[in-house]
Structures are given as C-alpha cells and as structure tokens.
Design a protein around this motif. Structure first.
Motif, PDB file in Angstrom:
ATOM      1  N   GLY A   1      43.050 -28.892  -7.646  1.00  0.00           N
ATOM      2  CA  GLY A   1      44.041 -29.373  -8.593  1.00  0.00           C
ATOM      3  C   GLY A   1      44.298 -28.385  -9.716  1.00  0.00           C
ATOM      4  N   LEU A   2      43.239 -27.747 -10.213  1.00  0.00           N
ATOM      5  CA  LEU A   2      43.412 -26.741 -11.258  1.00  0.00           C
ATOM      6  C   LEU A   2      44.179 -25.534 -10.725  1.00  0.00           C
ATOM      7  CD1 LEU A   2      39.903 -26.848 -12.984  1.00  0.00           C
ATOM      8  CD2 LEU A   2      42.059 -27.693 -13.911  1.00  0.00           C
ATOM      9  N   ARG A   3      43.864 -25.117  -9.512  1.00  0.00           N
ATOM     10  CA  ARG A   3      44.599 -23.994  -8.920  1.00  0.00           C
ATOM     11  C   ARG A   3      46.079 -24.329  -8.756  1.00  0.00           C
ATOM     12  NH1 ARG A   3      40.098 -22.619  -4.272  1.00  0.00           N
ATOM     13  NH2 ARG A   3      38.988 -20.955  -5.390  1.00  0.00           N
ATOM     14  N   LYS A   4      46.356 -25.538  -8.282  1.00  0.00           N
ATOM     15  CA  LYS A   4      47.753 -25.927  -8.112  1.00  0.00           C
ATOM     16  C   LYS A   4      48.487 -25.923  -9.443  1.00  0.00           C
ATOM     17  CE  LYS A   4      50.734 -29.470  -6.107  1.00  0.00           C
ATOM     18  NZ  LYS A   4      50.811 -30.649  -5.199  1.00  0.00           N
ATOM     19  N   ALA A   5      47.780 -26.290 -10.502  1.00  0.00           N
ATOM     20  CA  ALA A   5      48.383 -26.336 -11.833  1.00  0.00           C
ATOM     21  C   ALA A   5      48.520 -24.957 -12.463  1.00  0.00           C
ATOM     22  CB  ALA A   5      47.568 -27.249 -12.742  1.00  0.00           C
ATOM     23  N   GLY A   6      48.042 -23.929 -11.799  1.00  0.00           N
ATOM     24  CA  GLY A   6      48.182 -22.574 -12.313  1.00  0.00           C
ATOM     25  C   GLY A   6      47.101 -22.144 -13.272  1.00  0.00           C
ATOM     26  N   VAL A   7      45.938 -22.821 -13.214  1.00  0.00           N
ATOM     27  CA  VAL A   7      44.850 -22.516 -14.143  1.00  0.00           C
ATOM     28  C   VAL A   7      43.999 -21.374 -13.587  1.00  0.00           C
ATOM     29  CG1 VAL A   7      42.734 -23.411 -15.194  1.00  0.00           C
ATOM     30  CG2 VAL A   7      44.785 -24.845 -15.067  1.00  0.00           C
ATOM     31  N   SER A   8      43.647 -20.459 -14.454  1.00  0.00           N
ATOM     32  CA  SER A   8      42.683 -19.408 -14.157  1.00  0.00           C
ATOM     33  C   SER A   8      41.625 -19.469 -15.247  1.00  0.00           C
ATOM     34  CB  SER A   8      43.359 -18.030 -14.134  1.00  0.00           C
ATOM     35  OG  SER A   8      42.411 -17.018 -13.914  1.00  0.00           O
ATOM     36  N   ALA A   9      40.395 -19.856 -14.884  1.00  0.00           N
ATOM     37  CA  ALA A   9      39.345 -20.049 -15.879  1.00  0.00           C
ATOM     38  C   ALA A   9      38.007 -19.632 -15.288  1.00  0.00           C
ATOM     39  CB  ALA A   9      39.285 -21.519 -16.310  1.00  0.00           C
ATOM     40  N   ASP A  10      37.093 -19.201 -16.151  1.00  0.00           N
ATOM     41  CA  ASP A  10      35.775 -18.775 -15.690  1.00  0.00           C
ATOM     42  C   ASP A  10      35.039 -19.898 -14.972  1.00  0.00           C
ATOM     43  OD1 ASP A  10      36.220 -16.264 -16.757  1.00  0.00           O
ATOM     44  OD2 ASP A  10      35.092 -16.646 -18.608  1.00  0.00           O
TER      45      ASP A  10
ATOM     46  N   PRO B   1      31.827 -20.483 -10.633  1.00  0.00           N
ATOM     47  CA  PRO B   1      30.671 -21.222 -10.124  1.00  0.00           C
ATOM     48  C   PRO B   1      31.063 -22.458  -9.321  1.00  0.00           C
ATOM     49  CG  PRO B   1      30.856 -21.490 -12.501  1.00  0.00           C
ATOM     50  CD  PRO B   1      31.811 -20.415 -12.109  1.00  0.00           C
ATOM     51  N   ALA B   2      32.138 -23.135  -9.714  1.00  0.00           N
ATOM     52  CA  ALA B   2      32.583 -24.305  -8.964  1.00  0.00           C
ATOM     53  C   ALA B   2      33.018 -23.895  -7.554  1.00  0.00           C
ATOM     54  CB  ALA B   2      33.718 -25.006  -9.696  1.00  0.00           C
ATOM     55  N   ASP B   3      33.687 -22.759  -7.468  1.00  0.00           N
ATOM     56  CA  ASP B   3      34.104 -22.242  -6.175  1.00  0.00           C
ATOM     57  C   ASP B   3      32.890 -21.924  -5.303  1.00  0.00           C
ATOM     58  OD1 ASP B   3      36.377 -21.386  -4.529  1.00  0.00           O
ATOM     59  OD2 ASP B   3      35.544 -19.376  -4.739  1.00  0.00           O
ATOM     60  N   GLY B   4      31.876 -21.300  -5.895  1.00  0.00           N
ATOM     61  CA  GLY B   4      30.660 -21.004  -5.144  1.00  0.00           C
ATOM     62  C   GLY B   4      29.964 -22.265  -4.665  1.00  0.00           C
ATOM     63  N   PHE B   5      29.935 -23.290  -5.513  1.00  0.00           N
ATOM     64  CA  PHE B   5      29.341 -24.573  -5.116  1.00  0.00           C
ATOM     65  C   PHE B   5      30.084 -25.154  -3.916  1.00  0.00           C
ATOM     66  CE2 PHE B   5      29.670 -29.194  -5.305  1.00  0.00           C
ATOM     67  CZ  PHE B   5      28.342 -29.585  -5.312  1.00  0.00           C
ATOM     68  N   CYS B   6      31.413 -25.150  -3.998  1.00  0.00           N
ATOM     69  CA  CYS B   6      32.209 -25.742  -2.921  1.00  0.00           C
ATOM     70  C   CYS B   6      32.014 -24.989  -1.603  1.00  0.00           C
ATOM     71  CB  CYS B   6      33.690 -25.761  -3.300  1.00  0.00           C
ATOM     72  SG  CYS B   6      34.082 -26.874  -4.666  1.00  0.00           S
ATOM     73  N   ARG B   7      32.042 -23.679  -1.669  1.00  0.00           N
ATOM     74  CA  ARG B   7      31.882 -22.892  -0.449  1.00  0.00           C
ATOM     75  C   ARG B   7      30.516 -23.157   0.201  1.00  0.00           C
ATOM     76  NH1 ARG B   7      35.475 -17.940  -0.137  1.00  0.00           N
ATOM     77  NH2 ARG B   7      33.812 -17.017   1.136  1.00  0.00           N
TER      78      ARG B   7
ATOM     79  N   THR C   1      42.350 -22.223  -1.471  1.00  0.00           N
ATOM     80  CA  THR C   1      41.549 -21.022  -1.676  1.00  0.00           C
ATOM     81  C   THR C   1      42.314 -19.768  -1.261  1.00  0.00           C
ATOM     82  OG1 THR C   1      39.451 -19.918  -1.161  1.00  0.00           O
ATOM     83  CG2 THR C   1      40.432 -21.220   0.597  1.00  0.00           C
ATOM     84  N   PRO C   2      42.206 -18.701  -2.041  1.00  0.00           N
ATOM     85  CA  PRO C   2      42.885 -17.461  -1.650  1.00  0.00           C
ATOM     86  C   PRO C   2      42.209 -16.750  -0.483  1.00  0.00           C
ATOM     87  CG  PRO C   2      41.688 -17.181  -3.729  1.00  0.00           C
ATOM     88  CD  PRO C   2      41.630 -18.633  -3.395  1.00  0.00           C
ATOM     89  N   ASP C   3      40.992 -17.131  -0.171  1.00  0.00           N
ATOM     90  CA  ASP C   3      40.283 -16.505   0.962  1.00  0.00           C
ATOM     91  C   ASP C   3      40.694 -17.209   2.247  1.00  0.00           C
ATOM     92  OD1 ASP C   3      38.562 -15.359   2.777  1.00  0.00           O
ATOM     93  OD2 ASP C   3      36.785 -15.532   1.503  1.00  0.00           O
ATOM     94  N   ARG C   4      41.852 -16.820   2.783  1.00  0.00           N
ATOM     95  CA  ARG C   4      42.407 -17.513   3.933  1.00  0.00           C
ATOM     96  C   ARG C   4      41.564 -17.325   5.192  1.00  0.00           C
ATOM     97  NH1 ARG C   4      43.622 -21.137   2.036  1.00  0.00           N
ATOM     98  NH2 ARG C   4      44.541 -21.820   4.001  1.00  0.00           N
ATOM     99  N   GLU C   5      40.935 -16.175   5.339  1.00  0.00           N
ATOM    100  CA  GLU C   5      40.100 -15.951   6.522  1.00  0.00           C
ATOM    101  C   GLU C   5      38.919 -16.904   6.535  1.00  0.00           C
ATOM    102  OE1 GLU C   5      37.460 -12.417   8.671  1.00  0.00           O
ATOM    103  OE2 GLU C   5      38.658 -11.967   6.886  1.00  0.00           O
ATOM    104  N   TRP C   6      38.255 -17.044   5.389  1.00  0.00           N
ATOM    105  CA  TRP C   6      37.129 -17.970   5.308  1.00  0.00           C
ATOM    106  C   TRP C   6      37.603 -19.401   5.527  1.00  0.00           C
ATOM    107  CZ3 TRP C   6      36.055 -22.099   2.118  1.00  0.00           C
ATOM    108  CH2 TRP C   6      34.752 -22.597   2.166  1.00  0.00           C
ATOM    109  N   ALA C   7      38.708 -19.786   4.891  1.00  0.00           N
ATOM    110  CA  ALA C   7      39.225 -21.148   5.041  1.00  0.00           C
ATOM    111  C   ALA C   7      39.541 -21.458   6.493  1.00  0.00           C
ATOM    112  CB  ALA C   7      40.470 -21.336   4.177  1.00  0.00           C
ATOM    113  N   GLY C   8      40.054 -20.484   7.221  1.00  0.00           N
ATOM    114  CA  GLY C   8      40.403 -20.703   8.618  1.00  0.00           C
ATOM    115  C   GLY C   8      39.215 -20.998   9.504  1.00  0.00           C
TER     116      GLY C   8
END
Length: 310
Positions: free
Chosen positions: A151-160, A164-170, A195-202
């Motif tokens: 949701g934050l990514r869709k809203a255009g947010v870029s934050a530190d 870590p949240a991304d690492g948790f999710c992965r 996620t911008p990592d389309r290869e991993w998402a696939g």
C-alpha cells in the motif's frame, strides 16, 4: 449496476454510512479531484497524536488507540482514491503520498526487531471488538506487513522503514506453507505485485485453489472472493481467476442488495454502530465493483449465458 439500483445504493449511503464511505462512493461517478482530496481529509479524522490511526476506522475494533489494522484499512482507501477516475490528478497523488508518508513514524514505533507488524495490538482488549479479534494478542505476520508495504509503494512512498519490512516479507514468503488463508494470500499477492524485484516475485506465486477462507465461486458463510483480490477488470491478479467465477460473484453481488439499498456483512459486528459502519463500507465497495466492472461484466455475462462470444 442499473441506475435505479445505483440510486438506491447512494440513498442508503446518504442515510446510513460514515462521511468517509459517502465521499468514497461518489468518486466512481464524479471524478472530481476536490472530492478525492476530501476522502483523504476524512481519513485524517481518525488520526492520533502518535501519527497512527484508530477510533474504529476498521469498524470491528472500537479502540481509539492507533492500530496497524487501521493503517492497513486507510491504505486500502488511499488505493481506491488512486484507482478512481480522479486518481491521476497531480494534486490528488501528492495528497495521497503525503498522507501515506505521515503514517510511517507510527509504523516504525510498533515494528518488531525483525521488521514485521502484528495486525492489532493487545490494547484493543480494553474496548469493544468483534469476537474474532479475541484478546488482541497476535504475532507479527505477512498480514498486515506485506499489505502495508504494498500500500505504501502504491501511494508513492519511499521510506527507510520499507527496507526492514521488505526483508521480513521476503523471508516469510520464502517459508510459506503449502496452504495459507485467503487474508494472508491477499497480502502476499499484493506485495508480490508491488515489489521491484520481478524475477524474485515470479518464483513465489501462490495457487488460489487451496486457500482457506476463500470462495472461488459463491458459497455459504464468510470468505474472500476473487473480487477482493482483483476488483478491477484491469488488475493483473484478475488472470488468476476464471471468467465464470468473476461473473458469478458479480451476479451474487447484484442479488445481495437489500431492500433498503445497502449490503450486509456475513459476520457479527460488535454493536449497532459497527454494523451500520460495515454496511456503509461494503455498500461503497459494491458501488465501486459494479461500476468499474460494468462493461466487462455485461460482456462476460452475455458470453457465459449464451455460450458464444459477443
């Protein structure tokens, strides 16, 4: 959705729903940037001093305290604003991004050392709540962390905080069991789409065939549906579901409109205010679904009922 049914739905919202849902429902027929910004302003009424949101924004949790659940709900509203006909306006996009960015300090304050969030906090137990929230003690998980990241990514947010949240999710997605519940799957699939990592998402798609709390076709009792995963005909997740399932759920949605013009929920909210608020939420959502799917729904229904392409 024919004009008479739509008028009845809006009449129900006018007399039963919160300002938030009244504003939101109008966006699908009135693509007004001022009205879109007003939806975000309505969300601000649920703000707390810690930067989070509470006060029964998600109607089943009546606690005034800020909750990750309320942030997740708000990001869903912001996503609808962006998806609406007014969502492409530059002022609307800046307003959505600014509001979403303002939620990050609260998220930082309740994030676990490993980067995840619980869906609610134990202080909900001090207030009325729906039975399924129990004592409010939930572990951190993909629901809601993955959905909030998306949701934050869709809203255009870029934050530190996203790192870590991304690492948790992965890490959690890497270890997903074969069978998951539909709420977790909804969060995961939105995260994978964002996620911008389309290869991993696939490499980490989910099968919707084995989800629990899910109705591929209309059925009895509570469960998410394909329309929860892919509300719009242009949503990439729509490809996961057969066209006849989409049409069947849209048929069921049309049929479920009540005599008073609104829709009901298949669970027991924690009181009459929550019941009315939820009816407003699901009625506004029905307006969105039946408006945005009108052209493709009419076409698909005709094909499925005649057995031949139009």
């Amino acid at each position: 959705m024919d004009h008479a049914a739509l008028a009845r739905a809006h009449a129900f919202l006018d007399t039963h729903a919160r300002l938030l849902e009244r504003r939101l429902a109008r966006l699908w027929s009135q693509p007004d940037p001022v009205a879109a910004v007003a939806v975000v302003d309505a969300l601000a009424g649920y703000r707390n001093a810690d930067g989070g949101l509470g006060h029964a924004l998600e109607p089943d949790v009546r606690a005034p305290h800020s909750q990750p659940l309320a942030v997740d709900f708000a990001l869903g509203v912001l996503g609808q604003v962006l998806d609406s006909p007014a969502g492409g306006d530059a002022v609307v996009r800046r307003t959505v991004t600014g509001f979403a960015e303002s939620l990050v300090p609260y998220l930082e304050s309740v994030t676990s050392p490993e980067g995840g969030l619980p869906i609610v906090l134990p202080d909900i137990a001090d207030h009325a709540r729906a039975e399924h929230w129990g004592d409010g003690r939930f572990p951190v998980g993909l629901n809601p962390t993955a959905g909030i990241v998306a949701g934050l990514r869709k809203a255009g947010v870029s934050a530190d905080w996203l790192d870590p949240a991304d690492g948790f999710c992965r890490a959690r997605i890497e270890d997903l069991p074969d069978v998951v519940d539909a709420h977790t799957a909804l969060n995961v699939l939105h995260y994978l789409a964002s996620t911008p990592d389309r290869e991993w998402a696939g490499r980490h798609g989910l099968s919707v065939a084995d989800l629990t709390l899910f109705h591929l076709h209309p059925g009895e009792g509570y469960g998410l549906t394909p329309l929860d995963f892919a509300p719009s005909p242009t949503d990439p997740l729509r490809a996961l579901f057969p066209a006849d399932a989409i049409t069947a759920h849209l048929d069921a949605l049309v049929s479920a409109q009540g005599d008073d013009g609104g829709w009901s929920v298949p669970w027991q909210p924690p009181g009459p205010a929550a019941a009315l608020e939820w009816r407003g939420v699901v009625t506004a959502n029905a307006v969105r679904l039946l408006t945005t799917n009108r052209v493709s729904y009419t076409r698909n229904a005709r094909v499925l009922r005649s057995g031949t392409p139009s």
